[in-house]
Enzyme design. Structure first.
Site, PDB file in Angstrom:
ATOM      1  N   TYR A 135       6.282  34.655 -28.183  1.00  0.00           N
ATOM      2  CA  TYR A 135       5.137  34.648 -27.126  1.00  0.00           C
ATOM      3  C   TYR A 135       3.905  34.803 -27.833  1.00  0.00           C
ATOM      4  O   TYR A 135       2.845  35.890 -27.707  1.00  0.00           O
ATOM      5  CB  TYR A 135       5.098  35.560 -26.102  1.00  0.00           C
ATOM      6  N   TYR A 162      13.687  36.610 -14.504  1.00  0.00           N
ATOM      7  CA  TYR A 162      13.563  36.167 -15.944  1.00  0.00           C
ATOM      8  C   TYR A 162      15.086  35.664 -16.199  1.00  0.00           C
ATOM      9  O   TYR A 162      16.016  36.224 -16.158  1.00  0.00           O
ATOM     10  CB  TYR A 162      13.169  37.149 -16.786  1.00  0.00           C
ATOM     11  N   ASP A 182      22.927  36.779 -13.172  1.00  0.00           N
ATOM     12  CA  ASP A 182      22.594  36.895 -14.389  1.00  0.00           C
ATOM     13  C   ASP A 182      22.798  38.191 -14.890  1.00  0.00           C
ATOM     14  O   ASP A 182      21.902  39.218 -14.482  1.00  0.00           O
ATOM     15  CB  ASP A 182      21.290  36.164 -14.571  1.00  0.00           C
ATOM     16  N   LYS A 233      23.199  39.363 -24.633  1.00  0.00           N
ATOM     17  CA  LYS A 233      22.432  40.455 -25.142  1.00  0.00           C
ATOM     18  C   LYS A 233      23.355  41.649 -25.741  1.00  0.00           C
ATOM     19  O   LYS A 233      24.021  41.420 -26.597  1.00  0.00           O
ATOM     20  CB  LYS A 233      21.646  41.081 -24.114  1.00  0.00           C
TER      21      LYS A 233
END
Ligand SMILES: *Cc1c(COP(=O)(O)O)cnc(C)c1O
Length: 708
Positions: free
Chosen positions: A294, A422, A523, A552
């Protein structure tokens, strides 16, 4: 950083063993290289044991150091730095003398002992694993000095074994091996080649010659040249033509090392493999050419160069050590550089780093799938390996749609998800991220339109309000023919706002999904593997999803990778599809699917986690975070403080200035990367209390300093 010594140029000489002939080789090399360097060579022995006291001024200020005395016969610029009387290992000799050695200090002393512009010839003590103190060995000193290493190998029984193990130990740490000098350490009549009593000199000779040929071949495999094989030489001063060629080769290499590069970039970091660019050059190149998450390509926010990481510390190029508060975005739950993880991956690399998963399988894949299914909520029976979290989400969404089509509900092609979620940055995942954070306007037309409901309003730590589910109930009732699945992060909404909601919300939502035959996709990419205090966050609600994504912390932060777990019913549903509907196969298959290295890392990470007292650690961190962050609640700039498991958040009233705040945090010795209005911590589970306190102090300091 101040206090770092000048970087040395030259060579470090180590041996396969004591008495391999290091000093003999050093003395001759010193003379030859010193000649080539126009006299500008300094020989340094950082640690010498077996010294004797001298009344007159000796080679090391009151000490006679045997190796230095031997070298000084050939080259006068020779010094020993730390001298000890007992002829034993440096760590023991130092402790008998009532002191302790440190790599950092020895490296500094070496740099001080070599005048600027001189070539350094630094001789170790014994071999690679000779201890300097309880934690550091000669290998650490070599890492500190960042000099290419010349390995002197004794040509006798065990030669190959010792030499190749030394090469492996050096290369495993990224230390450059300039070459091997094979040395006969005794006359042919006494040589110890390992023949039986009845063997004659010819047998011994044959073995020594074979050592040479075999070592040359094996070392070449490892990219290391055999520089010379020296004959037995009684007279330490007689010429040895083999070493002249070695000196020539080394001197060429020395000239190619280029100008000294200023301060040493770090203390404990592998140098080799890295190009000899300065930290400034790396940052300049990065700024000109690299995109970071980003950021702008042309006008990016500043970045810092990390050179190594150990436990819960990240080391920057200038030597600054930062206490990690981020676990590298949820991943590094064990901290960095866990020996068990490194060893597991290294073993797997040697066996097979990757093979395609189409038509092939392997033990690491089966082992990982077995672990995941054992640990995951009941009912999950099938595993799809993805190469990242986002890809896992893509696969999960495709699975849900394929399931609905195959079971005769082809109109169900949309998803329902709460605001503030997210799920990753690929297109499918992005389409179910919060529409504002996920920039849905920017990508309008590209992203399919899904259904959004309000963020789960019932806080984790407040009484549950059933009204918080009414919008979900309304949309599911009205749109049941359109919705394939509800997708959300269980209990903790991560990057979309660091929001913790009530387990009963999740429980209620799961009930609604069941009621309408709509799949529940959880998720767990951020929350999985203990972060919230439960192995998976869905356990807070006792909910078993139809499809679950992990990523992750799955590999303990060692590498990328994700997985999708699906229930038997989902797999059986997809199976029912006719040929026009995909024929029962799941339409996905990444190139690096089931990558064995990823599987090996993930298996080891899971084993490590389960063998650790992770619940207790997370509970402790939760307490420390609460204690350290709760005072922020009174700060006028803070909107909220939230702590759950090993996650702590201080929400500011306004978006924070990330660059300024990051500078401040680094100046406080911590690594914290705030985002938007949230300044948050998710430290590695191994973080000790004082480090968590330091992280919290820094956040309180930032609020007090008016930076938030
Ligand atoms: C990070 C994250 C993802 C995306 O994972 P990547 O590995 O970055 O693609 C998806 N979902 C959640 C909840 C995440 O935190």
């Amino acid at each position: 950083m101040n206090g770092l010594p000048r970087e040395l140029r030259g060579f470090f000489v180590t041996g396969t063993d004591t008495d391999a002939g290091k000093t003999f080789v050093c003395a001759r090399l010193a003379r030859l290289l010193g000649g080539l360097a126009g006299g500008r060579l300094s020989y340094v022995k950082p640690v010498q044991t077996g010294c004797t006291r001298r009344q007159d001024v000796g080679t090391a200020g009151g000490w006679s150091a045997p190796d230095v005395d031997a070298v000084a016969l050939q080259w006068p610029r020779a010094r020993a730095l730390a001298c000890f009387e007992p002829p034993c290992s440096p760590h023991l000799a130092a402790s008998l003398a009532g002191t302790a050695l440190s790599c950092r200090e020895l490296a500094k002393a070496c740099a001080d002992a070599v005048p600027e512009g001189d070539m350094a010839l630094v001789e170790g003590a014994g071999g690679c694993w000779v201890p300097l103190n309880a934690r550091e060995t000669m290998l650490d000193l070599m890492l500190c000095l960042r000099l290419p290493v010349v390995l002197v190998a004794a040509n006798r029984l065990g030669c190959l074994n010792h030499a190749m193990l030394s090469v492996e130990a050096l290369q495993a740490r990224g230390i450059e091996v300039a070459g091997i000098v094979l040395n006969r350490t005794c006359p042919p009549a006494q040589c110890d080649a390992g023949c039986g009593a009845g063997a004659g000199p010819a047998d011994e000779l044959r073995i020594l010659q074979d050592n040479e040929a075999s070592l040359e071949a094996f070392a070449a495999e490892a990219g290391v040249p055999l520089l010379a094989s020296l004959p037995w030489q009684e007279d330490p001063l007689a010429p040895l033509p083999q070493l002249e060629a070695v000196a020539g080769t080394l001197f060429d290499r020395f000239r190619r090392q280029g100008a000294p590069r200023g301060a040493m970039p770090s203390w404990s970091v592998p140098a080799a493999g890295e190009s000899p660019e300065s930290a400034a050059e790396i940052l300049a190149f990065d700024r000109a050419h690299l995109w970071h998450p980003y950021t702008s390509a042309l006008n990016p926010l500043p970045v810092r160069q990390a050179v190594s990481a150990r436990a819960n510390r990240i080391v920057l190029a200038d030597g600054t050590e930062l206490v990690d508060g981020m676990s590298s975005w949820w991943c590094a739950v064990h901290g960095y550089g866990s020996p068990a993880l490194k060893a597991a991956m290294s073993r797997q690399i040697h066996a097979m780093s990757h093979v395609m998963f189409g038509g092939l399988t392997h033990r690491p894949a089966a082992a990982l799938a077995r672990r995941l299914l054992d640990l995951a909520p009941a009912g999950l029976e099938h595993v799809f390996f993805a190469d990242s979290g986002s890809v896992a989400v893509e696969v999960a969404l495709k699975m849900a749609v394929q399931y609905q089509i195959a079971t005769g509900r082809a109109s169900r092609r949309r998803f329902l998800t709460p605001l503030g979620g997210y799920h990753g940055d690929t297109q499918g995942a992005m389409s179910v991220c919060d529409p504002v954070n996920g920039m849905h306007t920017l990508f309008a037309g590209l992203l399919p339109k899904h259904y959004f409901m309000e963020r789960p309003s019932a806080r984790f730590d407040q009484p549950f309000d059933p009204a918080s589910l009414s919008e979900a109930a309304r949309i599911l009732e009205a749109r049941q023919d359109e919705i394939a699945c509800v997708v959300l992060e269980p209990i903790v909404q991560g990057a979309g706002g660091m929001w913790f909601y009530h387990p009963r919300y999740l429980e209620g939502l799961a009930g609604l999904c069941r009621q309408y035959g709509i799949l529940l996709v959880l998720d767990e990419i951020a929350t999985g593997f203990g972060r919230t205090g439960r192995l998976f966050a869905s356990e807070w609600a006792g909910v078993a999803p139809d499809i679950m994504c992990v990523g992750k912390a799955l590999t303990g932060g060692m590498m990328t990778g994700g997985a999708v777990l699906a229930s038997g019913a989902v797999a059986q549903g997809i199976e029912q599809a006719g040929p026009a509907e995909g024929g029962g196969v799941l339409m996905h298959g990444p190139t690096f699917m089931g990558n064995p290295l990823f599987c090996a890392a993930a298996c080891q990470s899971i084993d490590l986690l389960l063998a650790s007292p992770w619940q207790e650690r997370v509970r402790n961190i939760e307490g420390w975070l609460r204690e350290g962050l709760e005072p922020c609640r009174r700060h006028p700039a803070a909107a909220d403080v939230r702590v759950l498991g090993a996650i702590g958040v201080v929400e500011a009233k306004r978006p924070v200035d990330m660059a300024r705040l990051q500078d401040y945090f680094v100046s406080r010795g911590v690594w914290i990367r705030p985002f938007n209005r949230n300044v948050y911590l998710m430290p590695p589970f191994v973080s000790p209390e004082e480090d968590v306190a330091l992280l919290c102090d820094a956040i309180r300091g930032a609020f007090d300093a008016g930076l938030c």
